[in-house]
Design an enzyme around this catalytic site. Structure first.
Site, PDB file in Angstrom:
ATOM      1  N   CYS A 123      75.348 -77.517  23.478  1.00 21.42           N
ATOM      2  CA  CYS A 123      75.217 -77.287  22.096  1.00 21.42           C
ATOM      3  C   CYS A 123      75.796 -78.738  21.563  1.00 21.42           C
ATOM      4  O   CYS A 123      76.988 -78.627  22.437  1.00 21.42           O
ATOM      5  CB  CYS A 123      75.707 -75.925  21.181  1.00 21.42           C
ATOM      6  SG  CYS A 123      75.710 -76.438  19.576  1.00 21.42           S
ATOM      7  N   TYR A 141      82.757 -44.083   9.851  1.00 23.31           N
ATOM      8  CA  TYR A 141      81.930 -45.756   9.961  1.00 23.31           C
ATOM      9  C   TYR A 141      80.726 -45.898  10.369  1.00 23.31           C
ATOM     10  O   TYR A 141      80.499 -46.988  11.314  1.00 23.31           O
ATOM     11  CB  TYR A 141      83.038 -47.044  10.733  1.00 23.31           C
ATOM     12  CG  TYR A 141      84.262 -46.370  10.495  1.00 23.31           C
ATOM     13  CD1 TYR A 141      85.475 -47.163   9.571  1.00 23.31           C
ATOM     14  CD2 TYR A 141      84.729 -46.282  11.250  1.00 23.31           C
ATOM     15  CE1 TYR A 141      86.313 -47.420   8.719  1.00 23.31           C
ATOM     16  CE2 TYR A 141      86.066 -45.439  10.668  1.00 23.31           C
ATOM     17  CZ  TYR A 141      87.443 -46.067   9.539  1.00 23.31           C
ATOM     18  OH  TYR A 141      88.177 -45.977   9.804  1.00 23.31           O
ATOM     19  N   CYS A 171      85.149 -53.552  18.379  1.00 23.29           N
ATOM     20  CA  CYS A 171      84.792 -54.885  17.854  1.00 23.29           C
ATOM     21  C   CYS A 171      86.335 -55.533  17.919  1.00 23.29           C
ATOM     22  O   CYS A 171      86.192 -56.864  18.238  1.00 23.29           O
ATOM     23  CB  CYS A 171      84.468 -56.015  16.667  1.00 23.29           C
ATOM     24  SG  CYS A 171      84.786 -54.980  15.279  1.00 23.29           S
ATOM     25  N   CYS A 199      81.445 -71.103  18.141  1.00 25.99           N
ATOM     26  CA  CYS A 199      81.345 -70.502  19.274  1.00 25.99           C
ATOM     27  C   CYS A 199      82.965 -71.339  19.902  1.00 25.99           C
ATOM     28  O   CYS A 199      82.853 -72.375  19.556  1.00 25.99           O
ATOM     29  CB  CYS A 199      79.958 -71.272  20.150  1.00 25.99           C
ATOM     30  SG  CYS A 199      78.690 -70.789  19.887  1.00 25.99           S
ATOM     31  N   CYS A 220      82.495 -77.624  15.947  1.00 27.62           N
ATOM     32  CA  CYS A 220      81.612 -76.443  15.489  1.00 27.62           C
ATOM     33  C   CYS A 220      82.649 -75.345  15.878  1.00 27.62           C
ATOM     34  O   CYS A 220      82.884 -75.035  16.459  1.00 27.62           O
ATOM     35  CB  CYS A 220      80.288 -75.964  15.494  1.00 27.62           C
ATOM     36  SG  CYS A 220      79.593 -74.406  15.125  1.00 27.62           S
ATOM     37  N   GLU A 251      80.226 -43.110   5.562  1.00 26.12           N
ATOM     38  CA  GLU A 251      80.405 -44.649   5.214  1.00 26.12           C
ATOM     39  C   GLU A 251      81.080 -45.209   3.079  1.00 26.12           C
ATOM     40  O   GLU A 251      80.225 -44.758   2.254  1.00 26.12           O
ATOM     41  CB  GLU A 251      79.048 -45.569   5.818  1.00 26.12           C
ATOM     42  CG  GLU A 251      78.913 -47.180   5.020  1.00 26.12           C
ATOM     43  CD  GLU A 251      79.235 -47.717   5.814  1.00 26.12           C
ATOM     44  OE1 GLU A 251      79.792 -48.280   6.546  1.00 26.12           O
ATOM     45  OE2 GLU A 251      80.120 -48.812   4.999  1.00 26.12           O
ATOM     46  N   GLN A 262      74.210 -54.250  13.218  1.00 24.67           N
ATOM     47  CA  GLN A 262      74.964 -54.416  14.855  1.00 24.67           C
ATOM     48  C   GLN A 262      73.866 -56.297  14.933  1.00 24.67           C
ATOM     49  O   GLN A 262      73.389 -56.003  14.638  1.00 24.67           O
ATOM     50  CB  GLN A 262      75.079 -53.797  15.957  1.00 24.67           C
ATOM     51  CG  GLN A 262      75.186 -53.026  16.458  1.00 24.67           C
ATOM     52  CD  GLN A 262      76.915 -52.526  16.295  1.00 24.67           C
ATOM     53  OE1 GLN A 262      77.288 -53.956  16.329  1.00 24.67           O
ATOM     54  NE2 GLN A 262      77.430 -51.977  16.154  1.00 24.67           N
TER      55      GLN A 262
HETATM   56  N1  SAH Z   1      78.071 -48.104  13.332  1.00 25.66           N
HETATM   57  C1  SAH Z   1      77.259 -48.820  12.586  1.00 25.66           C
HETATM   58  C2  SAH Z   1      78.703 -49.703  11.362  1.00 25.66           C
HETATM   59  C3  SAH Z   1      79.899 -50.083  11.758  1.00 25.66           C
HETATM   60  S1  SAH Z   1      80.907 -51.587  11.449  1.00 25.66           S
HETATM   61  C4  SAH Z   1      76.761 -49.668  13.410  1.00 25.66           C
HETATM   62  O1  SAH Z   1      76.953 -49.562  14.616  1.00 25.66           O
HETATM   63  O2  SAH Z   1      75.802 -50.544  13.020  1.00 25.66           O
HETATM   64  C5  SAH Z   1      81.661 -50.946  10.293  1.00 25.66           C
HETATM   65  C6  SAH Z   1      80.946 -50.509   8.693  1.00 25.66           C
HETATM   66  O3  SAH Z   1      82.528 -49.545   8.129  1.00 25.66           O
HETATM   67  C7  SAH Z   1      80.490 -51.464   8.364  1.00 25.66           C
HETATM   68  O4  SAH Z   1      79.509 -50.640   8.269  1.00 25.66           O
HETATM   69  C8  SAH Z   1      81.701 -50.404   6.867  1.00 25.66           C
HETATM   70  O5  SAH Z   1      80.812 -51.411   6.087  1.00 25.66           O
HETATM   71  C9  SAH Z   1      82.374 -49.829   6.667  1.00 25.66           C
HETATM   72  N2  SAH Z   1      83.618 -49.563   6.310  1.00 25.66           N
HETATM   73  C10 SAH Z   1      84.939 -50.260   6.559  1.00 25.66           C
HETATM   74  N3  SAH Z   1      86.145 -49.658   6.166  1.00 25.66           N
HETATM   75  C11 SAH Z   1      85.585 -48.369   5.586  1.00 25.66           C
HETATM   76  C12 SAH Z   1      86.238 -47.627   5.112  1.00 25.66           C
HETATM   77  N4  SAH Z   1      87.337 -47.324   5.722  1.00 25.66           N
HETATM   78  N5  SAH Z   1      85.758 -45.824   5.616  1.00 25.66           N
HETATM   79  C13 SAH Z   1      84.401 -46.373   6.033  1.00 25.66           C
HETATM   80  N6  SAH Z   1      83.607 -47.003   6.105  1.00 25.66           N
HETATM   81  C14 SAH Z   1      84.110 -48.387   6.299  1.00 25.66           C
END
Ligand code: SAH
Length: 454
Positions: free
Chosen positions: A75, A315, A411, A84, A81, A336, A286
């Site tokens: 890049c 989540y 993550c 990355c 930037c 969520e 994702q």
């Molecule tokens: N498992 C899903 C999302 C993971 S990302 C996937 O793989 O696509 C984490 C998610 O947690 C996000 O959607 C965010 O909005 C949510 N989140 C953040 N804080 C939270 C909380 N205190 N309770 C419930 N969900 C929450």
């Protein structure tokens, strides 16, 4: 004690290690110096640019001996930037680095020294993988610019293309930049809060090729809105949704509360492993679809389902992991915090004919104790929290619920290690950790961890 080097010293160093943010580490009489874009095993001439009591920073001037893992970053704006950090490291080197990072953090923060951390699952082609781009728009010298911020700054590095995002995102960014200039739409300046167009967000669904374009503006009006929409439609036959989000606040959060439809549908559709998902502008999804499938398959495998289990997915976002699990479980409950994501999750369950799922809006910390009080007994708990990890109260509820297995998708290895320490003290053992490379060319690492009741 005074540091052994001073600012503006020119010295030769040997690079021993690579930090979690991708800087090389050299030591002068035990005093660590962090040097961007230097790699372990390299000898380099550097200039000391900053010293603190216990560590300092250097700038790489010349390589005297290059690492065999060093590659030419493809890049052209990699040096400037902040998107990355590892393009100068071979892909094999990146995968090894991520596995090593996870091992180190598990030992240092989690006190977990004798656990299995598998080699990182990588990509065949670690470029052009991102399905979502959120590109800041600004103005420099009267010109509209679009690109990511320089590292630790709010200076936009104007770009023509980004080699980790989809080609359509590149084209859309260039077109929006041009249209803004043609129609006199000002780029937003986050220092003065002047200007109009703040971000362009592009989402691409890999399996269907559907495209969503979201314009984020400070005010509610968009000058020449009709022409803008027409131009985007003409340029992208695969665009299915053009949205407008208004964010009037002085903030670095991208989206504001209000999203309206400019043209087409409110969502686009993507398939993962035979499941179909509706994705709307603000839902979490994702960003690396090729690796997502591998990540979820690993999570499913670690969940060890036979079809009889009750599974809780904390989540859950738009219910992606929930639905993966629901095909193999008796019942799945997801929670969520974003209401639109829960709407998507319900829609997605219906879309896929999965009737054994239930979704709740709320914070996992609050909803899980409530479920427990209702008599929910979880055989497996899956968690996939944001970077800050799990709160102690939630960890306590999880321990109280006493599931056979816990699958922790994370993550952020640092908070993962912290939480694993808590769970292992509470009666669980870590069976395996599997790093998955969701973010090639960057220092980010995703992990799936399998815990079992001792
Ligand atoms: N498992 C899903 C999302 C993971 S990302 C996937 O793989 O696509 C984490 C998610 O947690 C996000 O959607 C965010 O909005 C949510 N989140 C953040 N804080 C939270 C909380 N205190 N309770 C419930 N969900 C929450």
């Amino acid at each position: 004690m005074k540091p052994p080097v001073e600012k503006n010293d020119y010295i030769d160093v040997f690079i021993e290690d690579l930090t979690h943010d991708g800087a090389g580490v050299a030591k002068v009489d035990g005093y660590p110096l962090f040097i961007k874009q230097a790699l372990p095993g390299e000898r380099a001439r550097i200039k000391v640019i900053h010293t603190k009591k216990n560590f300092g920073f250097g700038k790489l001037l010349e390589l005297e001996e290059a690492s065999e893992n060093r590659v030419e970053p493809p890049c052209p704006i990699f040096q400037r930037c902040g998107g990355c950090q590892l393009q100068h490291l071979s892909y094999e080197g990146q995968l090894q680095y991520k596995q090593d990072q996870v091992k180190q953090v598990m030992a240092r923060i989690g006190g977990l020294t004798d656990i299995t951390v598998h080699p990182t699952i990588g990509m065949e082609n670690p470029w052009r993988y991102r399905n979502k781009s959120q590109v800041p728009i600004g103005e420099q010298n009267g010109q509209v610019v679009a690109g990511f911020y320089a590292e630790r700054s709010h200076q936009i590095v104007d770009m023509e293309e980004c080699l980790i995002q989809h080609e359509d995102a590149d084209r859309a960014v260039q077109l929006v930049k041009k249209l803004a200039a043609d129609y006199g739409i000002r780029g937003y300046d986050d220092r003065t809060h002047k200007g109009q167009l703040r971000h362009v967000v592009i989402r691409h669904a890999r399996s269907t090729d559907e495209l969503m374009i979201v314009l984020v503006t400070k005010g509610t009006g968009i000058p020449n809105k009709k022409h803008l929409v027409q131009a985007l439609k003409e340029a992208f036959p695969n665009v299915k949704s053009i949205m407008h989000n208004v964010n009037p606040k002085r903030t670095n959060v991208i989206f504001g509360e209000k999203t309206t439809n400019l043209w087409g549908a409110d969502e686009i559709y993507d398939d993962i492993d035979g499941l179909r998902f509706a994705i709307s502008a603000r839902s979490f999804y994702q960003v690396n679809p090729v690796q997502t499938e591998k990540l979820y398959s690993q999570a499913l495998q670690y969940a060890g389902l036979t079809g009889r289990e009750t599974v809780v997915d904390l989540y859950c976002g738009i219910g992606t992991i929930s639905l993966f699990l629901a095909r193999n479980a008796r019942r799945v409950l997801g929670v969520e915090v974003v209401p639109e994501a829960v709407d998507d999750a319900k829609k997605n369950a219906e879309l896929n004919g999965l009737t054994n799922t239930e979704f709740a809006v709320g914070e996992a910390e609050g909803v899980l104790p409530w479920w427990k009080a209702q008599g929910v007994e979880a055989d497996v708990i899956v968690v996939d929290p944001p970077r800050k990890g799990l709160e102690e109260s939630l960890l306590d509820t999880m321990l109280d619920m006493n599931p056979e297995r816990i699958v922790y998708v994370s993550c952020n290895p640092a908070t993962l290690a912290r939480d694993l320490k808590y769970l292992t003290a509470g009666g669980y053992s870590v069976s395996e950790v599997q790093p998955v490379d969701m973010f090639p060319q960057t220092t980010h690492v995703e992990c799936v961890t399998w815990l079992e009741k001792k």
